[in-house]
Design an enzyme around this catalytic site. Structure first.
Site, PDB file in Angstrom:
ATOM      1  N   LEU A 105      -6.270  -0.948  -6.940  1.00 48.11           N
ATOM      2  CA  LEU A 105      -4.861  -0.613  -6.715  1.00 48.11           C
ATOM      3  C   LEU A 105      -4.700   0.181  -5.416  1.00 48.11           C
ATOM      4  CD1 LEU A 105      -1.931  -0.550  -7.939  1.00 48.11           C
ATOM      5  CD2 LEU A 105      -2.544   1.710  -8.819  1.00 48.11           C
ATOM      6  N   HIS A 106      -3.876  -0.327  -4.522  1.00 54.76           N
ATOM      7  CA  HIS A 106      -3.610   0.395  -3.275  1.00 54.76           C
ATOM      8  C   HIS A 106      -2.159   0.218  -2.855  1.00 54.76           C
ATOM      9  CE1 HIS A 106      -4.903  -3.690  -2.108  1.00 54.76           C
ATOM     10  NE2 HIS A 106      -4.160  -3.553  -1.028  1.00 54.76           N
ATOM     11  N   MET A 107      -1.585   1.324  -2.380  1.00 57.50           N
ATOM     12  CA  MET A 107      -0.201   1.322  -1.909  1.00 57.50           C
ATOM     13  C   MET A 107      -0.181   1.404  -0.391  1.00 57.50           C
ATOM     14  SD  MET A 107       2.950   3.871  -2.887  1.00 57.50           S
ATOM     15  CE  MET A 107       2.358   5.260  -1.924  1.00 57.50           C
TER      16      MET A 107
END
Length: 216
Positions: free
Chosen positions: A125-127
């Site tokens: 998960l990466h923003m």
DNA sequence: GTTCTAGAAC
DNA sequence: GTTCTAGAAC
């Protein structure tokens, strides 16, 4: 050599191995950063128990960073549940702090946006925190452009509200994903449609609507 | 995700 | 002839 291998594969009629992508090392790079930040090749801008902040290795704008979640269970937005809302709030806080730093170094910069790719190519998960100039030599093709300027890009706020209301993120159908990736090039400021990347890149550098885009 | 490059588009 | 896109990479 490469050409030789390609021809050889064709000549023997070999089918592509569907497992190749899943096991590809490049798809695990962000997961490695999250789980072993001390071994990271690139600079870690910030780190705590929950997240690691790094610059995108191939920035698609003047300012482009990634807030990577460290929980090994969170491979993508598909793994998010209501219980992760506090984590998202923390990711936002870390991203906003970085945005303020960048802005202090470059006060004339345009708006920033925070969000996720609907169907990311890399595990963990990466923003994205990305300035809306999209002025970068690493921004090269239609897929790059559409992944940040169409509904393929899910703003943080939308992800938070969908989690709060439904309890999970609905992943778009593969057909819709492909449609968005392949759709015409359109200015994210004034909606002008263009045919080629060089034309688009020249346009967004001077478009007044881009300079007035809302965002952080 | 990027690199490489054949062949289409200009 | 040069620029540009799009698909394979095992």
């Amino acid at each position: 050599e490469l050409q030789h291998r390609r021809s050889a594969a064709k000549a023997t009629g070999d089918e592509p191995d569907p497992r190749f992508k899943l096991s590809a090392p490049w798809a695990q790079a962000l997961r490695n950063v999250a789980l072993h930040p001390e071994k990271a090749q690139q600079d870690v801008l910030y780190k705590d128990d929950l997240v690691v902040l790094i610059r995108d290795a191939f920035p698609k704008a003047k300012h482009h960073a990634l807030v990577v979640a460290r929980d090994p269970m969170l491979r993508s937005i598909a793994d998010l549940r209501k219980e992760h809302l506090p984590l998202l709030a923390h990711m936002k806080e870390v991203a906003l702090r970085w945005v303020q730093e960048e802005r202090s170094k470059d006060p004339m910069t345009v708006a920033f946006k925070l969000g996720f790719h609907s169907v990311p190519s890399m595990a963990q998960l990466h923003m994205h925190a990305v300035s809306q100039d999209f002025n970068s030599p690493a921004l090269k093709n239609k897929k790059h452009w559409n992944s940040f300027t169409t509904r393929f890009f899910l703003p943080l706020h939308n992800v938070e509200s969908e989690l709060a209301s439904r309890g999970h993120i609905t992943i778009m159908a593969h057909a819709e994903q492909e449609q968005l990736e392949g759709q015409e090039l359109r200015c994210h400021g004034c909606s002008k449609s263009m045919t080629l990347m060089p034309e688009l890149k020249k346009h967004i550098a001077t478009c007044d609507a881009v300079k007035r885009l809302p965002g952080i």
